[in-house]
Design a protein around this motif. Structure first.
Motif, mmCIF file in Angstrom:
data_model
loop_
_atom_site.group_PDB
_atom_site.id
_atom_site.type_symbol
_atom_site.label_atom_id
_atom_site.label_comp_id
_atom_site.label_asym_id
_atom_site.label_seq_id
_atom_site.Cartn_x
_atom_site.Cartn_y
_atom_site.Cartn_z
ATOM 1 N N ASP A 1 0.847 -1.190 0.000
ATOM 2 C CA ASP A 1 0.000 0.000 0.000
ATOM 3 C C ASP A 1 0.890 1.250 0.000
ATOM 4 O O ASP A 1 1.602 1.523 0.971
ATOM 5 C CB ASP A 1 -0.897 -0.028 1.233
ATOM 6 N N GLY A 2 0.834 2.029 -1.082
ATOM 7 C CA GLY A 2 1.647 3.235 -1.178
ATOM 8 C C GLY A 2 1.269 4.299 -0.175
ATOM 9 O O GLY A 2 2.107 5.126 0.215
ATOM 10 N N ALA A 3 0.008 4.300 0.278
ATOM 11 C CA ALA A 3 -0.391 5.249 1.315
ATOM 12 C C ALA A 3 0.239 4.882 2.650
ATOM 13 O O ALA A 3 0.615 5.757 3.447
ATOM 14 C CB ALA A 3 -1.913 5.283 1.431
ATOM 15 N N GLU A 4 0.391 3.583 2.907
ATOM 16 C CA GLU A 4 1.046 3.142 4.135
ATOM 17 C C GLU A 4 2.531 3.496 4.109
ATOM 18 O O GLU A 4 3.121 3.837 5.147
ATOM 19 C CB GLU A 4 0.854 1.639 4.314
ATOM 20 N N ILE A 5 3.146 3.435 2.934
ATOM 21 C CA ILE A 5 4.546 3.862 2.817
ATOM 22 C C ILE A 5 4.697 5.308 3.253
ATOM 23 O O ILE A 5 5.593 5.660 4.032
ATOM 24 C CB ILE A 5 5.047 3.688 1.366
ATOM 25 N N VAL A 6 3.814 6.171 2.762
ATOM 26 C CA VAL A 6 3.900 7.596 3.108
ATOM 27 C C VAL A 6 3.746 7.796 4.607
ATOM 28 O O VAL A 6 4.462 8.586 5.227
ATOM 29 C CB VAL A 6 2.836 8.397 2.328
ATOM 30 N N ARG A 7 2.819 7.070 5.217
ATOM 31 C CA ARG A 7 2.618 7.212 6.662
ATOM 32 C C ARG A 7 3.854 6.792 7.446
ATOM 33 O O ARG A 7 4.084 7.283 8.560
ATOM 34 C CB ARG A 7 1.401 6.387 7.100
ATOM 35 N N GLU B 1 16.081 5.201 -0.213
ATOM 36 C CA GLU B 1 16.309 4.211 0.839
ATOM 37 C C GLU B 1 15.225 4.296 1.911
ATOM 38 O O GLU B 1 14.790 3.267 2.456
ATOM 39 C CB GLU B 1 17.682 4.410 1.467
ATOM 40 N N ALA B 2 14.751 5.502 2.218
ATOM 41 C CA ALA B 2 13.674 5.649 3.195
ATOM 42 C C ALA B 2 12.395 4.985 2.695
ATOM 43 O O ALA B 2 11.653 4.369 3.479
ATOM 44 C CB ALA B 2 13.421 7.129 3.477
ATOM 45 N N VAL B 3 12.136 5.062 1.395
ATOM 46 C CA VAL B 3 10.969 4.386 0.819
ATOM 47 C C VAL B 3 11.127 2.877 0.937
ATOM 48 O O VAL B 3 10.191 2.168 1.320
ATOM 49 C CB VAL B 3 10.772 4.805 -0.649
ATOM 50 N N ARG B 4 12.315 2.367 0.622
ATOM 51 C CA ARG B 4 12.547 0.917 0.747
ATOM 52 C C ARG B 4 12.290 0.453 2.179
ATOM 53 O O ARG B 4 11.647 -0.581 2.409
ATOM 54 C CB ARG B 4 13.978 0.578 0.346
ATOM 55 N N ARG B 5 12.825 1.201 3.155
ATOM 56 C CA ARG B 5 12.662 0.808 4.559
ATOM 57 C C ARG B 5 11.197 0.864 4.988
ATOM 58 O O ARG B 5 10.730 0.004 5.735
ATOM 59 C CB ARG B 5 13.507 1.700 5.455
ATOM 60 N N ALA B 6 10.477 1.880 4.511
ATOM 61 C CA ALA B 6 9.063 2.003 4.875
ATOM 62 C C ALA B 6 8.228 0.903 4.244
ATOM 63 O O ALA B 6 7.260 0.413 4.848
ATOM 64 C CB ALA B 6 8.540 3.373 4.439
ATOM 65 N N ALA B 7 8.600 0.478 3.035
ATOM 66 C CA ALA B 7 7.809 -0.513 2.315
ATOM 67 C C ALA B 7 8.035 -1.930 2.825
ATOM 68 O O ALA B 7 7.110 -2.754 2.815
ATOM 69 C CB ALA B 7 8.131 -0.450 0.821
ATOM 70 N N GLU B 8 9.246 -2.230 3.261
ATOM 71 C CA GLU B 8 9.620 -3.618 3.557
ATOM 72 C C GLU B 8 8.678 -4.306 4.549
ATOM 73 O O GLU B 8 8.212 -5.433 4.282
ATOM 74 C CB GLU B 8 11.073 -3.660 4.054
ATOM 75 N N PRO B 9 8.339 -3.689 5.699
ATOM 76 C CA PRO B 9 7.502 -4.424 6.653
ATOM 77 C C PRO B 9 6.033 -4.530 6.251
ATOM 78 O O PRO B 9 5.283 -5.285 6.881
ATOM 79 C CB PRO B 9 7.662 -3.619 7.947
#
Length: 322
Positions: A126-132, A241-249
Motif C-alpha cells: 500500500d503506497g499510502a502506508e509507505i507515506v505514513r 532508501e527511506a521508501v525501501r525501509r518504509a515498504a519492507e515491513p
C-alpha cells in the motif's frame, strides 16, 4: 455464500473466498467494489475461472485498456489487450503498472492460469502506508517535488502524437490537446517529457501515496537518473532508501493458486514479484484498464485516447521500455 475477508498484516488485501460450487458471476459486483475501494486490492479465490471469465469480469469494470509494450509478454487476447505478465525468473521491485508513461492505468487485473511450482509470488504494498511510515522531513520534501520523465521520442512516437516523424519546431511547441507529452529538441534528438507528483492522491479516499517508477528504475534497471526531480536533480539516495525501509515491513506476497484473480487499485497499491524457480510453468494473465466510473485525472490531457478505446501506444520505443 462467498466469504468476504478483510485484510490482515499477513495478507494486506481483501479476499473473496468461493463457497462450494460457486461461480464468480454469483458474487455481487457491489461487494467486490466496496472491498476494492476501501482496501485497494482484492483476491478472488476458489472460483473456476477461465480466460473467457477474466475477459468478462474486466469488461464489467473498465471502459478501455492499455497494451503494455514491454518485451517478453505473450499476447493472450489481442482484441482486449490481455497479455501475460513479463517473463523471466528474476524478482521485480514494487511499482505501479506503466508509471513510466503518462497513461498509468486505474486498475490492474491478474488471473493465475498456471501457478509456478515454487516462487513467483506477486507482492503488494500500500503506497499510502509507505507515506505514513516515512520520516516526516523526507515525506514533506517529497510532497513538494514532482518527478520529470524524459526519454527520446522515436519517429513512431512523433508520428503517432504529432502526425509526422519529422515535426517542425512550431509543431513541437504546440502539440494537440490530447497529447500527454511536451517535446524538446536537443542535440541528441527530440525528447518526450511529462511530469507527475512524487507523492500523489489516491483515486478513492484521496490519501497521499507513493507510487511511481523510482524503485523499479533504481533496483531493477539500475538507472540512477530516471526519473529526475522537476528541478533537474537526481532523487536523493536517502529518500529512495527511506521508501525501501518504509515498504519492507508492509509488503506481502500473494502465493498463486490456479484460478486466483486479483484486482489492484493502481493509484494506491504497488505490486512486484519474487524470484521464480520454474518460470516456464508460470502463466499469469494481465489486463490494465480504465474504470467506467472514473473521472479524468487532472494530470492527464484533455480527452485522453486511452479513456476512449483499447489503447495501443507506438510499439517502437527509444527509451526505458520495460
Amino acid at each position: 455464500m462467498p466469504e468476504f475477508l478483510s485484510p490482515t498484516p499477513a495478507t494486506p488485501y481483501a479476499i473473496v473466498q468461493a463457497g462450494a460450487g460457486e461461480t464468480l458471476d454469483a458474487v455481487p459486483t457491489s461487494g467486490i467494489g466496496d472491498l476494492f475501494r476501501e482496501h485497494g486490492a482484492v483476491l478472488m479465490r476458489g472460483f473456476p475461472l477461465t480466460l473467457d471469465d477474466f475477459r468478462a469480469f474486466t469488461d464489467v469494470w473498465c471502459v478501455s485498456s492499455v497494451f503494455n509494450e514491454s518485451p517478453d509478454r505473450q499476447l493472450l487476447d489481442a482484441a482486449h489487450n490481455i497479455q501475460s505478465v513479463n517473463g523471466g525468473s528474476l524478482p521485480f521491485p514494487l511499482h505501479p503498472e506503466l508509471s513510466r508513461e503518462p497513461w498509468k492505468p486505474d486498475v490492474c487485473f491478474f488471473l493465475c492460469l498456471q501457478p509456478p511450482v515454487s516462487g513467483g509470488e506477486t507482492t503488494v504494498c500500500d503506497g499510502a502506508e509507505i507515506v505514513r511510515r516515512l520520516p516526516e522531513h523526507i515525506r514533506d520534501a517529497m510532497a513538494a517535488r514532482r518527478l520529470l520523465y524524459i526519454q527520446p521520442a522515436a519517429p513512431e512516437t512523433l508520428a503517432y502524437w504529432l502526425g509526422t516523424a519529422t515535426p517542425t519546431d512550431a509543431l513541437l511547441a504546440a502539440p494537440p490537446a490530447s497529447c500527454p507529452y511536451r517535446f524538446v529538441r536537443t542535440p541528441a534528438g527530440v525528447m518526450r517529457v511529462f511530469t507527475r507528483p512524487m507523492l500523489h492522491r489516491t483515486r478513492f479516499g484521496g490519501a497521499l501515496a507513493f507510487g511511481n517508477f523510482l524503485l523499479f528504475a533504481r533496483d531493477y534497471l539500475a538507472l540512477p537518473n530516471f526519473p529526475v526531480m522537476d528541478n533537474g536533480q537526481r532523487v536523493p539516495d536517502d529518500w529512495v532508501e527511506a521508501v525501501r525501509r518504509a515498504a519492507e515491513p508492509v509488503t506481502a506476497p500473494i502465493p498463486w493458486r490456479q484460478g486466483d484473480l486479483v484486482m489492484i487499485d493502481n493509484s494506491r497499491v504497488m505490486h512486484g514479484r519474487r524470484a521464480i524457480v520454474d518460470a516456464d510453468n508460470r502463466l499469469i494473465a494481465s489486463y490494465f484498464g480504465y474504470l467506467r466510473d472514473a473521472t479524468r485525472d487532472p494530470e492527464e490531457p484533455a480527452d485522453p485516447p486511452w479513456r476512449r478505446a483499447m489503447f495501443r501506444p507506438p510499439v517502437a520505443k527509444a527509451g526505458v521500455g520495460v
